[in-house]
Structure formats: structure tokens, C-alpha cells
Enzyme design. Structure first.
Site, mmCIF file in Angstrom:
data_model
loop_
_atom_site.group_PDB
_atom_site.id
_atom_site.type_symbol
_atom_site.label_atom_id
_atom_site.label_comp_id
_atom_site.label_asym_id
_atom_site.label_seq_id
_atom_site.Cartn_x
_atom_site.Cartn_y
_atom_site.Cartn_z
ATOM 1 C CE LYS A 167 -2.224 1.246 3.744
ATOM 2 N NZ LYS A 167 -3.226 1.284 4.848
ATOM 3 C CG ASP A 186 -7.663 4.123 2.745
ATOM 4 O OD1 ASP A 186 -8.613 3.768 2.008
ATOM 5 O OD2 ASP A 186 -7.547 5.283 3.182
#
Length: 275
Positions: A167, A186
């Protein structure tokens, strides 16, 4: 002359069929079965609305969507993203000006001791300050030792640095270099992609794969920013503002979205206590 309780002609005029009150004035009618003060029924979701069409509407609603971590370089963005784990962008943006004033580049941060960086983070209110200090000092040393102090431009190289996962790597690749190798998932992106019916998965890795299959690579970076903006401003976790949402007619979860995309409650502890 009236008999008993029979209504007068004046009373009859005020009543509608069956004795119910007659509507008064234009616009006073309500749909059959509607209660006074009831909110209007939401528009029915358009069947089979293409995800790309919904995304285009979201882009129009949030034309200013962008990464909200303040930074002046790819190095600052990388450090800020690592610091943002399990905390807010607002707090990170308060911390990083002080951090970068003391350690302006990778070489300066690489020469620091994790304990002194941790002490600085602690004074500035950052949680998990010891772990985060070790990560940012470690990644700075990795940048200096393996990449000449520069941030690499591939996911494979980025994820080898301490504290940098897929991420974080894709945040940097997308924002700093315009070349993401995946979609940043997220909590906001996970929640909204589930509510919009774009995925049935509940693990970020699988959600990312589903989104990558639905959208062309050119949209991957902005897709995340746009969903995050919408999640922070409209589609809240606990009380989503469906009534003010500009895409509620295309959302299969509209007006019951609070039941979708929420983390499952923790299992009760032994003895019946629940965290």
C-alpha cells in the site's frame, strides 16, 4: 338539522373520501402510505450501473481529490506514508515539518539514531513512536546504501525497505511518479468498494485485485484518492450521509450503507467481556 354526530356540510368539505382530512392547498398531497415527516424514499439503484460510470460521477463530485499527506519530495512522501500507519493524515502533517527540519533528506535521517527520532516523534504526539522511528531510520539507511539516497521507482524495490508494504509503495509510485503498480486499499477504499458492489472480498489484497480488474491502470491512482475523499466527507463508516450523496441512485447500499463495509465486532473475551 343534524342528527346525532353527523358532520355538518362545512365539516364534510374539510374531509376527504372515507372521512380522512382533505389535502389543503397545492403540493399538500403525500404519496399513498407516506407518513407525515417521513424522509423521501431513495431513488432505486440503476441496475447494472458500470463501475467506471459511477467513478466518473465521483470524480465530478470531488475534482480536487488528492493525497492529503503534505510533502515536497518523494522522500518526504515515503516517510510521511510510513508514519501514517494507524494514525491520521492530520497528525502526520503536524509532525513532518519538525521531522524534516531536523532531517531534511535520506542521508541526514540515515545518520540519526532511532532513539532520538523516536523521542522527537513522541514529543510531537505520534503513537507507536519507537517502531515508526526504527522504520523511517531503517528505510533512510536502505535508500542511502542501495539507491544512492534516492527513492526507487519499482514496487519490488520499495517493499524491501523497513515499514514499506504494498500500500505504501503504491502511494509513492502513484503520487510521486504517476506509475502505480496497483490500487491503494485503505479502510475508506475497502468500505466504499464493498458498499458500491465492486467487490465481495473483505481482505485488502483481494479487493485490490478486484479493483484492478474493473478499472484501467490509468485510473488506479485517482481511484484511491477519490474514494478516500468521498469516504472522509460523505460515506462515513458509522453514519453515511446517503441523503446528501450525489451517487445514491447508483449505490446498491444507499440508505442502509451503515450495515455494509464495517469491520466485524471482535469476539467476546472469555468470561463474556467484549473489547
Amino acid at each position: 338539522m343534524r342528527r346525532g354526530n353527523a358532520p355538518s356540510s362545512a365539516e364534510t368539505a374539510k374531509r376527504g373520501p372515507g372521512g380522512s382530512p382533505a389535502p389543503v392547498g397545492r403540493g399538500a398531497r403525500r404519496p399513498p402510505g407516506a407518513a407525515a415527516g417521513a424522509r423521501p424514499a431513495p431513488a432505486r439503484p440503476r441496475p447494472g450501473t458500470p463501475p467506471q460510470a459511477t467513478f466518473a460521477r465521483l470524480r465530478a463530485l470531488h475534482p480536487d481529490a488528492h493525497c492529503e499527506l503534505d510533502h515536497k519530495s518523494s522522500f518526504e512522501l515515503l516517510v510521511a506514508t510510513v508514519l501514517s500507519a494507524q494514525t491520521t493524515d492530520v497528525l502526520v502533517n503536524k509532525v513532518t515539518p519538525h521531522l524534516f527540519a531536523a532531517y531534511p533528506d535520506a542521508r541526514a535521517l540515515a545518520g540519526a539514531e532511532p532513539a532520538e527520532v523516536g523521542a522527537l516523534l513522541r514529543r510531537l504526539g505520534m503513537g507507536m513512536f519507537n517502531q515508526k522511528a526504527r522504520n523511517v531510520v531503517g528505510l533512510a539507511r536502505g535508500l542511502v546504501e542501495r539507491h544512492g539516497g534516492e527513492v526507487p521507482r519499482t514496487l519490488a524495490e520499495l517493499v524491501e525497505l523497513p515499514g514499506v508494504g504494498r500500500k505504501t509503495a503504491n502511494v509513492v509510485l502513484g503520487v510521486a511518479f504517476g506509475a502505480p503498480e496497483g490500487v491503494v486499499v485503505d479502510t475508506h477504499v475497502q468500505r466504499l468498494s464493498q458498499r458500491l458492489g465492486w467487490t465481495k472480498a473483505d481482505k485488502p489484497a483481494q479487493i485490490e485485485q478486484d479493483l484492478m480488474a474493473l478499472f484501467p491502470k490509468r485510473d488506479w491512482d485517482m481511484l484511491s484518492h477519490t474514494l478516500i475523499f468521498h469516504g472522509r466527507r460523505i460515506c462515513f463508516a458509522r453514519k453515511p450521509a446517503c441523503g446528501g450523496c450525489g451517487i445514491n441512485d447508483a449505490c446498491p447500499s444507499a440508505f442502509h450503507a451503515e450495515n455494509v463495509g464495517r469491520k466485524a465486532p471482535r469476539a467476546p473475551r472469555r468470561g463474556g467481556a467484549q473489547a
